[in-house]
Each structure stands twice: as structure tokens, then as C-alpha cells.
Design a protein around this motif. Structure first.
Motif, PDB file in Angstrom:
ATOM      1  N   ALA A  33       0.828  -1.208   0.000  1.00  0.00           N
ATOM      2  CA  ALA A  33       0.000   0.000   0.000  1.00  0.00           C
ATOM      3  C   ALA A  33       0.866   1.264   0.000  1.00  0.00           C
ATOM      4  O   ALA A  33       0.483   2.286  -0.570  1.00  0.00           O
ATOM      5  N   GLN A  34       2.044   1.179   0.619  1.00  0.00           N
ATOM      6  CA  GLN A  34       2.967   2.320   0.670  1.00  0.00           C
ATOM      7  C   GLN A  34       3.859   2.405  -0.568  1.00  0.00           C
ATOM      8  O   GLN A  34       4.663   3.320  -0.695  1.00  0.00           O
ATOM      9  N   GLY A  35       3.739   1.419  -1.469  1.00  0.00           N
ATOM     10  CA  GLY A  35       4.536   1.413  -2.692  1.00  0.00           C
ATOM     11  C   GLY A  35       5.992   1.061  -2.470  1.00  0.00           C
ATOM     12  O   GLY A  35       6.847   1.372  -3.299  1.00  0.00           O
ATOM     13  N   GLU A  36       6.290   0.388  -1.355  1.00  0.00           N
ATOM     14  CA  GLU A  36       7.677   0.078  -1.012  1.00  0.00           C
ATOM     15  C   GLU A  36       8.168  -1.248  -1.582  1.00  0.00           C
ATOM     16  O   GLU A  36       9.371  -1.517  -1.538  1.00  0.00           O
ATOM     17  N   ILE A  37       7.265  -2.076  -2.072  1.00  0.00           N
ATOM     18  CA  ILE A  37       7.644  -3.381  -2.611  1.00  0.00           C
ATOM     19  C   ILE A  37       6.950  -3.582  -3.956  1.00  0.00           C
ATOM     20  O   ILE A  37       5.972  -2.910  -4.270  1.00  0.00           O
ATOM     21  N   GLN A  38       7.470  -4.527  -4.732  1.00  0.00           N
ATOM     22  CA  GLN A  38       6.807  -4.959  -5.961  1.00  0.00           C
ATOM     23  C   GLN A  38       6.323  -6.378  -5.745  1.00  0.00           C
ATOM     24  O   GLN A  38       7.123  -7.291  -5.566  1.00  0.00           O
ATOM     25  N   LEU A  39       5.016  -6.558  -5.713  1.00  0.00           N
ATOM     26  CA  LEU A  39       4.450  -7.897  -5.577  1.00  0.00           C
ATOM     27  C   LEU A  39       4.580  -8.641  -6.897  1.00  0.00           C
ATOM     28  O   LEU A  39       4.381  -8.064  -7.976  1.00  0.00           O
ATOM     29  N   VAL A  40       4.909  -9.935  -6.806  1.00  0.00           N
ATOM     30  CA  VAL A  40       5.075 -10.780  -7.978  1.00  0.00           C
ATOM     31  C   VAL A  40       4.217 -12.028  -7.785  1.00  0.00           C
ATOM     32  O   VAL A  40       4.468 -12.830  -6.889  1.00  0.00           O
ATOM     33  N   ASP A  41       3.192 -12.155  -8.609  1.00  0.00           N
ATOM     34  CA  ASP A  41       2.224 -13.258  -8.527  1.00  0.00           C
ATOM     35  C   ASP A  41       2.710 -14.414  -9.396  1.00  0.00           C
ATOM     36  O   ASP A  41       2.791 -14.292 -10.614  1.00  0.00           O
ATOM     37  N   LEU A  42       3.014 -15.531  -8.761  1.00  0.00           N
ATOM     38  CA  LEU A  42       3.561 -16.696  -9.461  1.00  0.00           C
ATOM     39  C   LEU A  42       2.492 -17.705  -9.867  1.00  0.00           C
ATOM     40  O   LEU A  42       2.814 -18.739 -10.460  1.00  0.00           O
ATOM     41  N   ARG A  43       1.251 -17.438  -9.560  1.00  0.00           N
ATOM     42  CA  ARG A  43       0.201 -18.419  -9.825  1.00  0.00           C
ATOM     43  C   ARG A  43      -0.044 -18.592 -11.320  1.00  0.00           C
ATOM     44  O   ARG A  43       0.227 -17.710 -12.131  1.00  0.00           O
ATOM     45  N   ASP A  44      -0.595 -19.729 -11.647  1.00  0.00           N
ATOM     46  CA  ASP A  44      -0.984 -20.045 -13.013  1.00  0.00           C
ATOM     47  C   ASP A  44      -2.105 -19.099 -13.438  1.00  0.00           C
ATOM     48  O   ASP A  44      -2.936 -18.696 -12.618  1.00  0.00           O
ATOM     49  N   LEU A  86      11.395  -7.356  -4.382  1.00  0.00           N
ATOM     50  CA  LEU A  86      10.449  -8.225  -5.073  1.00  0.00           C
ATOM     51  C   LEU A  86       9.882  -9.193  -4.048  1.00  0.00           C
ATOM     52  O   LEU A  86      10.635  -9.916  -3.392  1.00  0.00           O
ATOM     53  N   VAL A  87       8.571  -9.176  -3.901  1.00  0.00           N
ATOM     54  CA  VAL A  87       7.906 -10.049  -2.930  1.00  0.00           C
ATOM     55  C   VAL A  87       6.999 -10.999  -3.697  1.00  0.00           C
ATOM     56  O   VAL A  87       5.992 -10.598  -4.269  1.00  0.00           O
ATOM     57  N   PHE A  88       7.415 -12.262  -3.698  1.00  0.00           N
ATOM     58  CA  PHE A  88       6.713 -13.299  -4.441  1.00  0.00           C
ATOM     59  C   PHE A  88       5.553 -13.872  -3.623  1.00  0.00           C
ATOM     60  O   PHE A  88       5.631 -13.946  -2.403  1.00  0.00           O
ATOM     61  N   PHE A  89       4.512 -14.279  -4.341  1.00  0.00           N
ATOM     62  CA  PHE A  89       3.440 -15.031  -3.697  1.00  0.00           C
ATOM     63  C   PHE A  89       2.821 -15.984  -4.699  1.00  0.00           C
ATOM     64  O   PHE A  89       2.901 -15.791  -5.913  1.00  0.00           O
ATOM     65  N   CYS A  90       2.251 -17.051  -4.168  1.00  0.00           N
ATOM     66  CA  CYS A  90       1.510 -18.030  -4.958  1.00  0.00           C
ATOM     67  C   CYS A  90       0.201 -18.272  -4.209  1.00  0.00           C
ATOM     68  O   CYS A  90      -0.272 -17.388  -3.502  1.00  0.00           O
TER      69      CYS A  90
END
Length: 134
Positions: A33-44, A86-90
Motif C-alpha cells: 500500500a505504501q509502494g515500497e515493494i513490488q508484488l510478484v504473482d507466481l500463480r498459473d 520483489l515479494v513473491f506469492f503463490c
């Protein structure tokens, strides 16, 4: 022939978790929300269409991560070349744990993953772009 013991995916994930940074979902939500990270969605892509998305997240199919994150790869995606973490999530955190370890193994230090993945994000009622409006 060389003998070796097979490892389960759970063992690989558990090992990765000892070597990477894991962010609690509430902290990831705040930093995003603060724009401090870049979320990276690894899901199909089918998971995104079925479950929805997190606004501002870059979609990187797990099988393409190494190619898209490497600035020397012909497949490199410029949106992944950022000073932000870079903050990854699945879906639940297993693929993202392995992806974070892979990124670390490649030399990327400013990486982490979200504990519990998209499911945890959804469970704390963090903002999601619904599938029908994706």
C-alpha cells in the motif's frame, strides 16, 4: 550410477524457508500500500482467472521466473528490474518460497515471499481485484 536420496517438495520448501525472508501478510499488505515493494504473482493464469488478483502485482508464471528476472536473458521483463524488494506469492506459499530461494541463488538479495500466499492475503480481507473484473 550415483545413489542419492530423493527429497520431497515439503523438504525443499522447509529448506528454502530457512534461507529466505518471509513476510507476514499484514506487513506485505502495508508495504504494498505504501509502494515500497513490488508484488510478484507466481500463480498459473487459470488461478488468477478463478480467484482474482492483487492490484499492482506483476504476473510471472512460476516456470518463467528465472528467464524473466535475469537482466541478461532475452526474455527479461523490465518491470522486474526495480530497486524495490520483489515479494513473491503463490496460492499458499510453497511455490513462492522455492521461487524466492531460486532468486537468491541467482544473486538477487532484495527478495522475499508472503507467508501463506494469496490465500492468506484473501483471508485478512486485503484488497483483491475480483475474477469477474480482472
Amino acid at each position: 550410477m550415483k545413489e542419492f536420496a530423493l527429497k520431497t517438495v515439503k523438504q525443499l520448501v522447509d529448506q528454502a524457508l530457512t534461507e529466505i525472508e518471509t513476510l507476514p501478510v499484514e506487513l506485505a499488505q502495508k508495504l504494498a500500500a505504501q509502494g515500497e515493494i513490488q508484488l510478484v504473482d507466481l500463480r498459473d493464469i487459470r488461478e488468477l482467472k478463478r480467484e482474482g488478483k492483487i492490484g499492482g502485482a506483476v504476473h510471472v508464471p512460476r516456470g518463467m521466473l528465472e528467464f524473466w528476472i535475469d537482466p541478461e536473458s532475452p526474455y527479461h521483463k523490465p518491470e522486474l528490474a526495480t530497486d524495490k524488494k520483489l515479494v513473491f506469492f503463490c496460492a499458499a506459499g510453497w511455490r513462492s518460497a522455492l521461487a524466492t530461494k531460486t532468486a537468491r541463488d541467482m544473486g538477487f538479495e532484495n527478495v522475499a515471499h508472503i507467508d501463506g500466499g494469496f490465500g492468506a492475503w484473501r483471508d485478512v480481507k486485503a484488497p483483491i481485484i475480483s475474477p469477474e473484473s480482472s
